[in-house]
Design a protein around this motif. Structure first.
Motif, PDB file in Angstrom:
ATOM      1  N   UNK A 159      93.756 -27.194 -19.836  1.00  0.00           N
ATOM      2  CA  UNK A 159      94.280 -28.440 -20.398  1.00  0.00           C
ATOM      3  C   UNK A 159      93.269 -29.583 -20.281  1.00  0.00           C
ATOM      4  N   UNK A 160      92.598 -29.670 -19.132  1.00  0.00           N
ATOM      5  CA  UNK A 160      91.718 -30.809 -18.843  1.00  0.00           C
ATOM      6  C   UNK A 160      90.252 -30.394 -18.811  1.00  0.00           C
ATOM      7  N   UNK A 161      89.397 -31.333 -19.174  1.00  0.00           N
ATOM      8  CA  UNK A 161      87.957 -31.150 -19.033  1.00  0.00           C
ATOM      9  C   UNK A 161      87.329 -32.523 -18.820  1.00  0.00           C
ATOM     10  N   UNK A 162      86.090 -32.507 -18.396  1.00  0.00           N
ATOM     11  CA  UNK A 162      85.352 -33.747 -18.221  1.00  0.00           C
ATOM     12  C   UNK A 162      84.619 -34.044 -19.525  1.00  0.00           C
ATOM     13  N   UNK A 163      84.839 -35.217 -20.056  1.00  0.00           N
ATOM     14  CA  UNK A 163      84.242 -35.620 -21.335  1.00  0.00           C
ATOM     15  C   UNK A 163      82.794 -36.055 -21.136  1.00  0.00           C
ATOM     16  N   UNK A 164      82.112 -36.254 -22.228  1.00  0.00           N
ATOM     17  CA  UNK A 164      80.712 -36.675 -22.192  1.00  0.00           C
ATOM     18  C   UNK A 164      80.520 -38.012 -21.477  1.00  0.00           C
ATOM     19  N   UNK A 165      81.564 -38.850 -21.473  1.00  0.00           N
ATOM     20  CA  UNK A 165      81.459 -40.141 -20.780  1.00  0.00           C
ATOM     21  C   UNK A 165      81.740 -40.031 -19.286  1.00  0.00           C
ATOM     22  N   UNK A 166      81.998 -38.798 -18.803  1.00  0.00           N
ATOM     23  CA  UNK A 166      82.216 -38.571 -17.381  1.00  0.00           C
ATOM     24  C   UNK A 166      83.665 -38.668 -16.932  1.00  0.00           C
ATOM     25  N   UNK A 167      84.545 -39.078 -17.824  1.00  0.00           N
ATOM     26  CA  UNK A 167      85.963 -39.197 -17.480  1.00  0.00           C
ATOM     27  C   UNK A 167      86.718 -37.949 -17.926  1.00  0.00           C
ATOM     28  N   UNK A 168      87.836 -37.712 -17.271  1.00  0.00           N
ATOM     29  CA  UNK A 168      88.675 -36.571 -17.642  1.00  0.00           C
ATOM     30  C   UNK A 168      89.318 -36.825 -18.996  1.00  0.00           C
ATOM     31  N   UNK A 169      89.527 -35.729 -19.730  1.00  0.00           N
ATOM     32  CA  UNK A 169      90.238 -35.819 -20.996  1.00  0.00           C
ATOM     33  C   UNK A 169      91.120 -34.591 -21.171  1.00  0.00           C
ATOM     34  N   UNK A 170      92.111 -34.739 -22.024  1.00  0.00           N
ATOM     35  CA  UNK A 170      92.986 -33.631 -22.394  1.00  0.00           C
ATOM     36  C   UNK A 170      92.425 -33.059 -23.685  1.00  0.00           C
ATOM     37  N   UNK A 171      92.156 -31.769 -23.684  1.00  0.00           N
ATOM     38  CA  UNK A 171      91.665 -31.168 -24.924  1.00  0.00           C
ATOM     39  C   UNK A 171      92.641 -30.151 -25.483  1.00  0.00           C
ATOM     40  N   UNK A 172      93.673 -29.831 -24.730  1.00  0.00           N
ATOM     41  CA  UNK A 172      94.717 -28.921 -25.190  1.00  0.00           C
ATOM     42  C   UNK A 172      95.998 -29.255 -24.432  1.00  0.00           C
ATOM     43  N   UNK A 173      97.086 -29.396 -25.129  1.00  0.00           N
ATOM     44  CA  UNK A 173      98.345 -29.720 -24.461  1.00  0.00           C
ATOM     45  C   UNK A 173      98.848 -28.512 -23.663  1.00  0.00           C
ATOM     46  N   UNK A 174      99.582 -28.774 -22.571  1.00  0.00           N
ATOM     47  CA  UNK A 174     100.081 -27.677 -21.733  1.00  0.00           C
ATOM     48  C   UNK A 174     100.995 -26.727 -22.512  1.00  0.00           C
ATOM     49  N   UNK A 175     100.932 -25.477 -22.122  1.00  0.00           N
ATOM     50  CA  UNK A 175     101.783 -24.433 -22.675  1.00  0.00           C
ATOM     51  C   UNK A 175     102.616 -23.850 -21.532  1.00  0.00           C
ATOM     52  N   UNK A 176     103.562 -23.032 -21.857  1.00  0.00           N
ATOM     53  CA  UNK A 176     104.375 -22.399 -20.810  1.00  0.00           C
ATOM     54  C   UNK A 176     103.507 -21.639 -19.811  1.00  0.00           C
ATOM     55  N   UNK A 177     102.451 -21.039 -20.293  1.00  0.00           N
ATOM     56  CA  UNK A 177     101.601 -20.210 -19.443  1.00  0.00           C
ATOM     57  C   UNK A 177     100.788 -21.009 -18.429  1.00  0.00           C
ATOM     58  N   UNK A 178     100.595 -22.308 -18.671  1.00  0.00           N
ATOM     59  CA  UNK A 178      99.783 -23.092 -17.736  1.00  0.00           C
ATOM     60  C   UNK A 178     100.455 -24.378 -17.259  1.00  0.00           C
ATOM     61  N   UNK A 179     101.754 -24.526 -17.511  1.00  0.00           N
ATOM     62  CA  UNK A 179     102.445 -25.757 -17.119  1.00  0.00           C
ATOM     63  C   UNK A 179     102.429 -25.963 -15.608  1.00  0.00           C
ATOM     64  N   UNK A 180     102.514 -24.881 -14.845  1.00  0.00           N
ATOM     65  CA  UNK A 180     102.469 -25.016 -13.382  1.00  0.00           C
ATOM     66  C   UNK A 180     101.141 -25.633 -12.954  1.00  0.00           C
ATOM     67  N   UNK A 181     100.038 -25.134 -13.486  1.00  0.00           N
ATOM     68  CA  UNK A 181      98.725 -25.681 -13.136  1.00  0.00           C
ATOM     69  C   UNK A 181      98.583 -27.123 -13.614  1.00  0.00           C
ATOM     70  N   UNK A 182      99.152 -27.454 -14.759  1.00  0.00           N
ATOM     71  CA  UNK A 182      99.103 -28.830 -15.248  1.00  0.00           C
ATOM     72  C   UNK A 182      99.840 -29.761 -14.282  1.00  0.00           C
TER      73      UNK A 182
END
Length: 62
Positions: free
Chosen positions: A23-46
């Motif tokens: 769901x999350x990654x570090x953007x080119x500006x150094x801040x976190x960004x969301x690049x994919x919305x959570x799904x059932x398979x990864x909602x716990x980790x989100x």
């Protein structure tokens, strides 16, 4: 399911991207960004990323 980050408060620690890279990654500006919305398979980790954010700028809505 929706993830939201207040990027103005992000301190670039990278915890969210480490805990939930689907769901999350570090953007080119150094801040976190969301690049994919959570799904059932990864909602716990989100939710874990939300709980472990040291500045509480992540919100996960189920």
């Amino acid at each position: 399911m929706k993830a939201i980050i207040d990027r103005n408060g992000c301190i670039s620690c990278g915890a969210c991207a480490e805990i939930c890279p689907e769901v999350f990654r570090m953007a080119d500006d150094g801040l976190a960004e969301i690049y994919c919305q959570p799904q059932r398979s990864n909602i716990h980790n989100a939710h874990q990323a939300e709980k472990n954010c040291p500045v509480q700028v992540i919100e996960i809505k189920d």
